[in-house]
Scaffold this active site. Structure first.
Site, PDB file in Angstrom:
ATOM      1  N   GLN A   1       0.831  -1.200   0.000  1.00 38.72           N
ATOM      2  CA  GLN A   1       0.000   0.000   0.000  1.00 38.72           C
ATOM      3  C   GLN A   1       0.869   1.255   0.000  1.00 38.72           C
ATOM      4  OE1 GLN A   1      -3.178  -0.318   2.788  1.00 38.72           O
ATOM      5  NE2 GLN A   1      -3.858   1.789   2.536  1.00 38.72           N
TER       6      GLN A   1
ATOM      7  N   SER B   1       4.282  -6.230   2.746  1.00 39.97           N
ATOM      8  CA  SER B   1       2.989  -6.141   3.428  1.00 39.97           C
ATOM      9  C   SER B   1       1.890  -6.729   2.542  1.00 39.97           C
ATOM     10  CB  SER B   1       2.701  -4.692   3.822  1.00 39.97           C
ATOM     11  OG  SER B   1       1.564  -4.606   4.657  1.00 39.97           O
ATOM     12  N   LEU B   2       0.970  -5.894   2.045  1.00 43.69           N
ATOM     13  CA  LEU B   2      -0.074  -6.371   1.137  1.00 43.69           C
ATOM     14  C   LEU B   2       0.522  -7.180  -0.016  1.00 43.69           C
ATOM     15  CD1 LEU B   2      -1.346  -5.352  -1.876  1.00 43.69           C
ATOM     16  CD2 LEU B   2      -2.813  -6.530  -0.251  1.00 43.69           C
TER      17      LEU B   2
ATOM     18  N   ARG C   1      -9.302  -7.519   4.846  1.00 37.90           N
ATOM     19  CA  ARG C   1      -8.116  -7.105   5.609  1.00 37.90           C
ATOM     20  C   ARG C   1      -8.060  -5.590   5.739  1.00 37.90           C
ATOM     21  NH1 ARG C   1      -2.629  -5.809   4.013  1.00 37.90           N
ATOM     22  NH2 ARG C   1      -1.029  -6.667   5.435  1.00 37.90           N
TER      23      ARG C   1
ATOM     24  N   HIS D   1       0.824  -2.699  11.102  1.00 39.55           N
ATOM     25  CA  HIS D   1       1.952  -3.509  11.570  1.00 39.55           C
ATOM     26  C   HIS D   1       2.379  -3.136  12.988  1.00 39.55           C
ATOM     27  CE1 HIS D   1       2.281  -5.519   7.757  1.00 39.55           C
ATOM     28  NE2 HIS D   1       2.234  -4.355   7.159  1.00 39.55           N
TER      29      HIS D   1
ATOM     30  N   GLN E   1       1.287 -11.427  10.259  1.00 45.84           N
ATOM     31  CA  GLN E   1       1.810 -10.258   9.550  1.00 45.84           C
ATOM     32  C   GLN E   1       1.057  -8.975   9.880  1.00 45.84           C
ATOM     33  OE1 GLN E   1       0.509  -8.685   6.015  1.00 45.84           O
ATOM     34  NE2 GLN E   1       2.183  -9.510   4.779  1.00 45.84           N
TER      35      GLN E   1
END
Length: 300
Positions: free
Chosen positions: A9, A89-90, A114, A194, A243
């Site tokens: 992102q 991440s994503l 999510r 996170h 995660q």
């Protein structure tokens, strides 16, 4: 050996993937499937508005769709298949789709959920994230000691670390870091990703992940949480849940890939953020981004 990388992102932009849709049949097929799964997604990707595309629940499926479309178009054009993948991440979700571990449609539904859950975990305005530049990880860790409500979220490059948490705590950490001559840039995000503050999102996402079919990936996916190669479906599920609250260990992932013999890195999708991070972490490696038809079939 080639490793495929997929951005997270922040890399989204209106119009991404449109040239691929026009010129590559494989990309069109992927993006049409994405539109059938989440109606309205394609017009949002191609036409915006930007503020709507940037919303977490939209940016995440949009980036996944465009990243996978670029990957499929590259293979269709004769590009050499990667021997491993990783995503920021994503982007780790996109990596599992590329590796055949997760169906595109299931992945799109899960990452939309999510995004919704991550946004809802902390009221808007209470959380913040900031990038810390020009100092190393150890100096950031030292500045955070004794502070409650702020954590390391991303280890992006040797001198680029992102912190996340309650806004007041992040601001206090920023003052301490600026005193160490760090450059601190607050990020335009809607929640403290996170960090342990995302635990409610992780718990709800876990239920949806457990109900979804995962296959063993066709090639290893290096996980954000562990920086280790994942080769089985059970581990993939567990680490995607973890995660949500754990830091993205991107420096460790690139270092591990380098030590495992990977010298060529191809970033698929929108932008070239990860390409830049490769060059800052592994100066001898070759890296390039593939986001349009002109790059299809190329390596580096």
């Amino acid at each position: 050996m080639i490793a495929a990388l997929f951005p997270g992102q922040g890399s989204q932009k209106v119009g991404m993937g449109q040239n691929l849709y026009t010129h590559a049949l494989a990309a069109r097929e992927v993006l049409d499937r994405a539109e059938a799964t989440l109606p309205g997604l394609l017009s949002l990707i191609f036409e915006g508005p930007e503020e709507t595309l940037t919303l977490t629940e939209n940016a995440q499926p949009a980036l996944l769709a465009v990243g996978y479309a670029a990957f499929r178009a590259y293979l269709e054009a004769g590009g050499q298949a990667p021997k491993a993948a990783a995503g920021h991440s994503l982007g780790e979700w996109t990596a599992y789709v590329a590796a055949g571990s997760l169906a595109l449609e299931d992945a799109l539904r899960l990452v939309r959920l999510r995004g919704q859950l991550m946004q809802a975990a902390v009221p808007v305005g209470r959380g913040a994230m900031a990038a810390v530049l020009k100092v190393g990880r150890e100096e950031v860790e030292a500045a955070l000691r004794g502070l409650d409500g702020v954590w390391i979220a991303n280890l992006n490059a040797p001198a680029q670390t992102v912190i996340s948490g309650y806004r007041e705590a992040v601001e206090e950490a920023a003052k301490a870091l600026k005193a160490k001559r760090a450059r601190v840039v607050f990020l335009k995000v809607s929640a403290p990703f996170h960090s342990p503050l995302m635990q409610p999102a992780a718990e709800k996402l876990a239920a949806a992940i457990e109900e979804t079919t995962f296959n063993d990936p066709a090639f290893p996916v290096y996980a954000n949480v562990s920086a280790e190669p994942v080769t089985d479906a059970h581990t993939a599920k567990a680490l995607l849940i973890e995660q949500v609250t754990a830091p993205v260990r991107w420096v460790d992932i690139l270092t591990r890939l380098g030590s495992d013999g990977f010298r060529t890195f191809l970033e698929f999708g929108s932008g070239n953020v990860l390409t830049g991070l490769v060059k800052r972490t592994l100066p001898e490696a070759r890296a390039r981004s593939i986001e349009g038809p002109d790059e299809l079939g190329d390596t580096v």
